[in-house]
Design a protein around this motif. Structure first.
Motif, PDB file in Angstrom:
ATOM      1  N   VAL A 283       0.869  -1.169   0.000  1.00  0.00           N
ATOM      2  CA  VAL A 283       0.000   0.000   0.000  1.00  0.00           C
ATOM      3  C   VAL A 283       0.907   1.221   0.000  1.00  0.00           C
ATOM      4  O   VAL A 283       1.654   1.454   0.956  1.00  0.00           O
ATOM      5  N   ASP A 284       0.854   1.982  -1.077  1.00  0.00           N
ATOM      6  CA  ASP A 284       1.759   3.120  -1.245  1.00  0.00           C
ATOM      7  C   ASP A 284       0.957   4.408  -1.314  1.00  0.00           C
ATOM      8  O   ASP A 284      -0.046   4.497  -2.038  1.00  0.00           O
TER       9      ASP A 284
ATOM     10  N   VAL B 158      -2.648   0.234  -4.297  1.00  0.00           N
ATOM     11  CA  VAL B 158      -2.711  -1.051  -3.613  1.00  0.00           C
ATOM     12  C   VAL B 158      -2.318  -2.136  -4.615  1.00  0.00           C
ATOM     13  O   VAL B 158      -2.912  -2.224  -5.703  1.00  0.00           O
ATOM     14  N   ALA B 159      -1.324  -2.939  -4.262  1.00  0.00           N
ATOM     15  CA  ALA B 159      -0.829  -3.978  -5.175  1.00  0.00           C
ATOM     16  C   ALA B 159      -0.612  -5.267  -4.397  1.00  0.00           C
ATOM     17  O   ALA B 159      -0.510  -5.270  -3.173  1.00  0.00           O
ATOM     18  N   ASP B 160      -0.544  -6.375  -5.114  1.00  0.00           N
ATOM     19  CA  ASP B 160      -0.313  -7.668  -4.481  1.00  0.00           C
ATOM     20  C   ASP B 160       0.551  -8.536  -5.383  1.00  0.00           C
ATOM     21  O   ASP B 160       0.856  -8.165  -6.522  1.00  0.00           O
TER      22      ASP B 160
ATOM     23  N   VAL C 153      -4.232  -1.431  -8.079  1.00  0.00           N
ATOM     24  CA  VAL C 153      -5.322  -0.465  -8.116  1.00  0.00           C
ATOM     25  C   VAL C 153      -4.757   0.895  -7.736  1.00  0.00           C
ATOM     26  O   VAL C 153      -4.097   1.021  -6.697  1.00  0.00           O
ATOM     27  N   ASN C 154      -4.997   1.867  -8.575  1.00  0.00           N
ATOM     28  CA  ASN C 154      -4.509   3.215  -8.301  1.00  0.00           C
ATOM     29  C   ASN C 154      -5.706   4.140  -8.067  1.00  0.00           C
ATOM     30  O   ASN C 154      -6.621   4.201  -8.884  1.00  0.00           O
ATOM     31  N   VAL C 155      -5.704   4.811  -6.913  1.00  0.00           N
ATOM     32  CA  VAL C 155      -6.770   5.737  -6.544  1.00  0.00           C
ATOM     33  C   VAL C 155      -6.174   7.145  -6.521  1.00  0.00           C
ATOM     34  O   VAL C 155      -5.183   7.392  -5.833  1.00  0.00           O
ATOM     35  N   ARG C 156      -6.789   8.045  -7.254  1.00  0.00           N
ATOM     36  CA  ARG C 156      -6.238   9.399  -7.366  1.00  0.00           C
ATOM     37  C   ARG C 156      -7.315  10.436  -7.057  1.00  0.00           C
ATOM     38  O   ARG C 156      -8.446  10.356  -7.537  1.00  0.00           O
ATOM     39  N   TRP C 157      -6.947  11.397  -6.206  1.00  0.00           N
ATOM     40  CA  TRP C 157      -7.797  12.554  -5.909  1.00  0.00           C
ATOM     41  C   TRP C 157      -7.070  13.842  -6.313  1.00  0.00           C
ATOM     42  O   TRP C 157      -5.830  13.881  -6.310  1.00  0.00           O
ATOM     43  N   GLU C 158      -7.822  14.850  -6.588  1.00  0.00           N
ATOM     44  CA  GLU C 158      -7.244  16.189  -6.695  1.00  0.00           C
ATOM     45  C   GLU C 158      -6.986  16.697  -5.281  1.00  0.00           C
ATOM     46  O   GLU C 158      -7.888  16.717  -4.451  1.00  0.00           O
ATOM     47  N   ARG C 159      -5.752  17.096  -5.029  1.00  0.00           N
ATOM     48  CA  ARG C 159      -5.364  17.432  -3.661  1.00  0.00           C
ATOM     49  C   ARG C 159      -6.170  18.608  -3.118  1.00  0.00           C
ATOM     50  O   ARG C 159      -6.534  18.631  -1.939  1.00  0.00           O
ATOM     51  N   SER C 160      -6.473  19.575  -3.978  1.00  0.00           N
ATOM     52  CA  SER C 160      -7.195  20.757  -3.515  1.00  0.00           C
ATOM     53  C   SER C 160      -8.603  20.414  -3.032  1.00  0.00           C
ATOM     54  O   SER C 160      -9.151  21.101  -2.168  1.00  0.00           O
TER      55      SER C 160
END
Length: 456
Positions: A328-329, A341-343, A426-433
């Motif tokens: 988990v990075d 999240v990777a396995d 699985v890559n989860v991305r948000w806009e930081r603002s």
């Protein structure tokens, strides 16, 4: 039943209007009385259903199928009396088939579709020709008649298949969304309950400490009286036990009470905590390096149940399908925040990679791959759907890939990809603002530091 009755009344009005127009406006020599008898049968059927059955009657599968078969038979008789497939209203045969495909099971849809195909074939050869009062016969050329049959047959098969597929997808999505709402409601309840428990533990801490202190003093003063001494020791032990119980119950709730906002790394740890004792190693990293929980620039985000439960489902899925390790990075920069999240498992099936996140996808995949061995754990895709739905509600964008993907390996933003990772990512991305809370607002919510004066 009420729905079918209303639709049948509309059909009856249309049939009466068409027959009257054909006789008195178009001057067609059709068997008027026979047509009215067939229409009257539909009227009597509707009246009987309305009088005998309650308006809110839910028809069984068999009752609904028989009702639609009656409508199909009634329409076929009218078409038989008015030119068969030469009648342009023959296209209405598609109506019972479409209703069956959207409301009934596959078997009932097949029965009604097969009945429609058989009857339109019969109408191609057996029918009462349309003719005017002058004796002129109105018939299509054979090439157009054959084309009409093919068009109706294709329409029956296509509409039944298409409507059935859409209905199944909508039903599956409805079930999955209901499960998502239940999961989110459960997370909200647990969060609220944790806060209540933490508050209770906090408020009861002082009286429990007093009880333990007084019981210890009594035990030391009552050494000469064995019975009273044992009672005092018992009171102290039970107070200690109650303190431990409250501590365990309030462990997850104290953060809800005191920290409405928390560092991203703390949120990730809270989401993964239930799965850290399942026999798989969960490795936490920040920007691909060993985690530094004291990083000054760590984003502070709200402890939304959607984010916690969504990340928890992703970690659970990784633990379920990994061989021994899960990574988990957390990654962030000035514009975005990412959690990967990777396995080290087998990864997603390549032919389903573009459909990951749909509900019940694994169930459908197993049905289409019956010859394969599925003795090991197989999910239904519902957990990933719930995670995807909840995280997207928080503003996140999710991408699913396999570590072996060349396109993914060229993405330098995925810091944790190395030779050990062979499975799913699985890559989860948000806009930081949009995700991050202002640190000044967080500190302000806690109020100013107060001077503490020790009691003299």
């Amino acid at each position: 039943m009420r729905t079918l009755v209303i639709l049948r009344w509309l059909a009856i009005v249309g049939q009466v209007g068409a027959v009257v127009a054909a006789v008195y406006y178009l001057e067609l020599a059709i068997p008027f009385r026979a047509c009215l008898i067939v229409i009257t049968a539909a009227v009597l059927f509707n009246i009987s259903a309305t009088l005998i059955l309650p308006a809110n009657k839910r028809l069984s599968e068999r009752e609904a199928m028989l009702s639609l078969l009656f409508d199909l038979a009634q329409l076929i008789l009218l078409l038989y009396l008015t030119g068969g497939l030469h009648n342009p209203f023959s296209v209405l045969i598609l109506a019972p088939v479409t209703i069956a495909a959207t409301a009934l099971t596959l078997n009932a849809t097949l029965v009604i579709s097969a009945s429609a195909l058989i009857t339109i074939t019969m109408l191609s050869f057996v029918y009462t020709p349309l003719q005017k009062v002058t004796g002129e016969v109105l018939e299509l050329p054979n090439i157009f008649l054959g084309g009409m049959w093919f068009a109706l047959a294709i329409g029956i098969v296509f509409l039944a298949s298409y409507a059935r597929r859409v209905t199944v997808e909508m039903f599956s999505m409805s079930q999955a969304l209901s499960a998502t709402q239940m999961a989110l409601a459960r997370e909200h309840k647990l969060t609220a309950l944790g806060g209540v428990v933490a508050a209770a533990a906090h408020e009861m801490g002082t009286p429990l400490a007093t009880i333990k202190l007084v019981s210890s003093e009594l035990a030391s003063e009552l050494k000469d009286d064995e019975d009273l001494h044992d009672d005092a020791i018992l009171i102290k032990e039970q107070a200690d036990r109650l303190s431990q119980i409250l501590r365990d119950m309030g462990r997850s709730g104290k953060d809800d009470l005191l920290l409405k906002n928390a560092p991203l790394t703390a949120i990730i740890h809270e989401a993964a905590e239930p799965h850290e004792s399942r026999g798989k190693a969960i490795r936490f990293t920040v920007n691909g390096q060993d985690e530094d929980v004291f990083a000054e620039d760590t984003p502070i985000i709200s402890r939304h149940p959607e984010i916690i439960h969504g990340l928890r489902n992703l970690v659970q899925n990784a633990v379920d399908f990994s061989l021994a390790n899960v990574w988990v990075d957390a990654t962030w920069d000035e514009s975005s925040v990412r959690v990967t999240v990777a396995d080290d498992g087998k990864g997603y099936p390549v032919d389903l990679l573009d459909r990951i996140g749909d509900p019940f996808i694994s169930k459908r995949y197993r049905q289409s791959q019956r010859s394969q061995d599925f003795s090991e754990y197989q999910g239904m895709g519902l957990g990933l759907f719930i995670a995807k739905t909840l995280l997207e509600r928080s503003g996140a964008e999710l991408t699913f890939a396999n570590a072996a993907s060349d396109a993914l390996n060229t993405d330098r933003k995925h810091h944790i990809i190395d030779s050990r990772i062979k499975g799913a990512i699985v890559n989860v991305r948000w806009e930081r603002s949009k995700l991050e809370k202002d640190p000044d607002d967080v500190r302000g919510a806690l109020g100013l530091n107060q001077n503490f004066e020790a009691a003299s």
